[in-house]
Scaffold this motif. Structure first.
Motif, short mmCIF file in Angstrom:
data_model
loop_
_atom_site.label_atom_id
_atom_site.label_comp_id
_atom_site.label_asym_id
_atom_site.label_seq_id
_atom_site.Cartn_x
_atom_site.Cartn_y
_atom_site.Cartn_z
N MET A 170 -11.95 7.78 -16.55
CA MET A 170 -10.88 8.35 -17.00
C MET A 170 -10.95 9.85 -17.38
O MET A 170 -9.82 10.41 -17.61
N ALA B 6 -11.46 12.78 -15.50
CA ALA B 6 -10.71 13.66 -14.86
C ALA B 6 -9.01 13.77 -15.13
O ALA B 6 -8.63 14.92 -15.15
N GLY B 7 -8.65 12.77 -15.11
CA GLY B 7 -7.12 12.83 -15.67
C GLY B 7 -7.01 13.41 -16.94
O GLY B 7 -5.90 13.96 -17.41
N ARG C 123 -7.61 17.20 -17.18
CA ARG C 123 -6.37 17.59 -16.61
C ARG C 123 -5.26 18.03 -17.54
O ARG C 123 -4.48 19.20 -17.50
N LYS C 124 -5.21 17.10 -18.64
CA LYS C 124 -4.11 17.24 -19.24
C LYS C 124 -4.21 17.85 -20.70
O LYS C 124 -3.37 18.09 -21.36
#
Length: 45
Positions: free
Chosen positions: A8, A10-11, A14-15
């Motif tokens: 989880m 990387a996602g 990015r946010k």
């Protein structure tokens, strides 16, 4: 838990907004934290 978080990460990263934090905790039977993974987005000056 670490492998789930790694999938989880990387996602999530990015946010993240500047100066924010995301965390995931593993709780014991008494709902007390026994392990925590934190991702922190900081502005370094």
């Amino acid at each position: 838990m670490t492998s789930v978080c790694a999938d989880m990460a990387a996602g999530i990263a990015r946010k993240l907004q500047q100066d924010s934090e995301w965390h995931m905790e593993l709780l014991d039977e008494a709902k007390e934290p026994v392990f925590r993974i934190r991702i922190v987005a900081e502005t370094l000056e």
